[in-house]
Design an enzyme around this catalytic site. Structure first.
Site, PDB file in Angstrom:
ATOM      1  N   GLN A 133      24.002   5.134 -27.966  1.00 37.16           N
ATOM      2  CA  GLN A 133      23.371   3.948 -28.531  1.00 37.16           C
ATOM      3  C   GLN A 133      23.888   3.672 -29.937  1.00 37.16           C
ATOM      4  OE1 GLN A 133      19.231   5.141 -28.338  1.00 37.16           O
ATOM      5  NE2 GLN A 133      19.770   7.145 -29.122  1.00 37.16           N
ATOM      6  N   ASP A 162       7.943   8.947 -25.351  1.00 40.45           N
ATOM      7  CA  ASP A 162       8.195   8.223 -26.596  1.00 40.45           C
ATOM      8  C   ASP A 162       9.618   7.687 -26.560  1.00 40.45           C
ATOM      9  OD1 ASP A 162       8.130   7.226 -29.151  1.00 40.45           O
ATOM     10  OD2 ASP A 162       8.371   9.168 -30.125  1.00 40.45           O
ATOM     11  N   GLU A 168      15.271  15.229 -25.827  1.00 44.93           N
ATOM     12  CA  GLU A 168      15.944  14.114 -26.504  1.00 44.93           C
ATOM     13  C   GLU A 168      17.404  14.079 -26.064  1.00 44.93           C
ATOM     14  OE1 GLU A 168      17.282  11.082 -28.337  1.00 44.93           O
ATOM     15  OE2 GLU A 168      15.164  11.520 -28.754  1.00 44.93           O
ATOM     16  N   ASP A 209      12.785  11.515 -33.489  1.00 48.15           N
ATOM     17  CA  ASP A 209      12.444  11.420 -34.908  1.00 48.15           C
ATOM     18  C   ASP A 209      11.429  12.484 -35.323  1.00 48.15           C
ATOM     19  OD1 ASP A 209       9.766  10.294 -34.225  1.00 48.15           O
ATOM     20  OD2 ASP A 209      10.924   8.521 -33.686  1.00 48.15           O
ATOM     21  N   ASP A 245      13.126   1.042 -26.104  1.00 50.88           N
ATOM     22  CA  ASP A 245      12.868  -0.036 -25.152  1.00 50.88           C
ATOM     23  C   ASP A 245      13.731   0.111 -23.900  1.00 50.88           C
ATOM     24  OD1 ASP A 245      10.916  -1.252 -26.681  1.00 50.88           O
ATOM     25  OD2 ASP A 245      12.370  -2.385 -27.852  1.00 50.88           O
ATOM     26  N   ASP A 260      19.069  14.480 -20.819  1.00 49.44           N
ATOM     27  CA  ASP A 260      18.465  13.255 -20.314  1.00 49.44           C
ATOM     28  C   ASP A 260      17.055  13.537 -19.789  1.00 49.44           C
ATOM     29  OD1 ASP A 260      18.194  11.603 -17.438  1.00 49.44           O
ATOM     30  OD2 ASP A 260      18.709  10.396 -19.176  1.00 49.44           O
ATOM     31  N   GLY A 261      16.087  12.747 -20.238  1.00 47.16           N
ATOM     32  CA  GLY A 261      14.703  12.972 -19.844  1.00 47.16           C
ATOM     33  C   GLY A 261      14.465  12.823 -18.357  1.00 47.16           C
TER      34      GLY A 261
END
Length: 294
Positions: free
Chosen positions: A41, A168, A116, A96, A171, A147-148
């Site tokens: 990202q 969490d 994460e 975070d 988008d 990867d979740g």
């Protein structure tokens, strides 16, 4: 100043015709601290003139130092206080560290696993958001860089179970897109203990995209016997409100009422959450309630 396509004339602009058509959000930038396109990202960190340091992923604000607690506390404490005795917690996303910070405040929690996909988010948060990323070294915390979605598939294969799962994610675009599909809710269901609770950020709120929320709730309700919409309020999320979807595996669980309340010392460490706002977060205006809870 480091250049970024979302920053012009000293202002960061959050514009998305997909998620909030016809409106936008801006913050005044004091200094760009970091910008990189990682494998997963576009990551931007800037210091704003009034909201402290701000983390942006793919052009969308994730957190600001000024108001992050309103999101972190609600997405964490609603499921944790609704559960009678949460011990084993799974956090998907949240690099975070804000959710972890809230989770480990509960003395009953013995294990908190964070999954994460992008290690850059964790490292940048430690550097630029230290008040959020303050619990990575807590002995209760275990970090998995993967990867979740894949992690949950592995959990389903292993038979591991959690008391509370907090999604969490960013988008539903790029690496987070899969977190809003029916298969994901099915994997969450399998990964919960019998009294387990899951909560996920819903990406939208009733003012921005009510039809999307209705579809998302229908998807959740096709898997879970209890699925409810609630929200938290903070100015750096477009329109000042962010929705959350809370789901319970046990049909007798009342997610709207906390089964535990914060002790005096616990409440002293919270700035937004309390037992009254827990219940109030599920109260919707009439037009939205009729659509989401027909």
């Amino acid at each position: 100043m480091i250049e970024h396509p979302c920053i012009k004339d000293g202002w960061f602009r959050e514009v998305s015709d997909k998620y909030f058509p016809g409106q936008a959000f801006t913050l005044r930038v004091e200094k760009v601290l970091y910008h990189e396109k990682t494998e997963f990202q576009d990551v931007l960190v800037f210091k704003s003139t009034d909201y402290g340091n701000v983390l942006v992923l793919d052009g969308i604000i994730q957190v600001s130092e000024r108001d992050e607690f309103a999101y972190q506390e609600m997405i964490s404490h609603i499921p944790l206080y609704a559960h009678k005795s949460p011990k084993k917690i799974l956090v998907i996303g949240g690099g975070d560290g804000g959710v972890l910070r809230e989770v480990v405040k509960h003395s009953c929690v013995t294990d908190a696993t964070l999954v994460e996909i992008d290690p850059t988010v964790i490292e940048l948060s430690k550097k630029y958001l230290p008040n959020m990323a303050c619990s990575f070294n807590n002995p209760k915390v275990n970090v998995k860089l993967c990867d979740g979605f894949k992690f949950l598939r592995d959990v389903a294969a292993s038979g591991a179970k959690y008391d509370v799962i907090i999604t969490d994610s960013s988008d539903p675009e790029g690496p987070a897109e899969a977190f809003f599909q029916k298969e994901y809710f099915e994997l969450l269901y399998k990964a919960l203990n019998d009294d387990g609770i899951v909560i996920a950020q819903a990406s939208e709120n009733v003012w921005l995209n009510l039809n999307y929320l209705k579809t998302l709730l229908e998807t959740a309700r096709s898997v879970f016997p209890v699925s409810e919409y609630c929200y938290t309020m903070l100015p750096t999320y477009t329109s000042g409100q962010l929705g959350l979807i809370a789901c319970c595996k046990n049909p007798n669980t009342n997610i709207v009422q906390p089964s535990r309340v914060p002790t005096e010392s616990e409440q002293a460490n919270m700035r937004y959450y309390n037992n009254k706002i827990h219940s109030a977060a599920f109260v919707l205006p009439t037009w939205a309630r009729k659509s989401l809870n027909p």
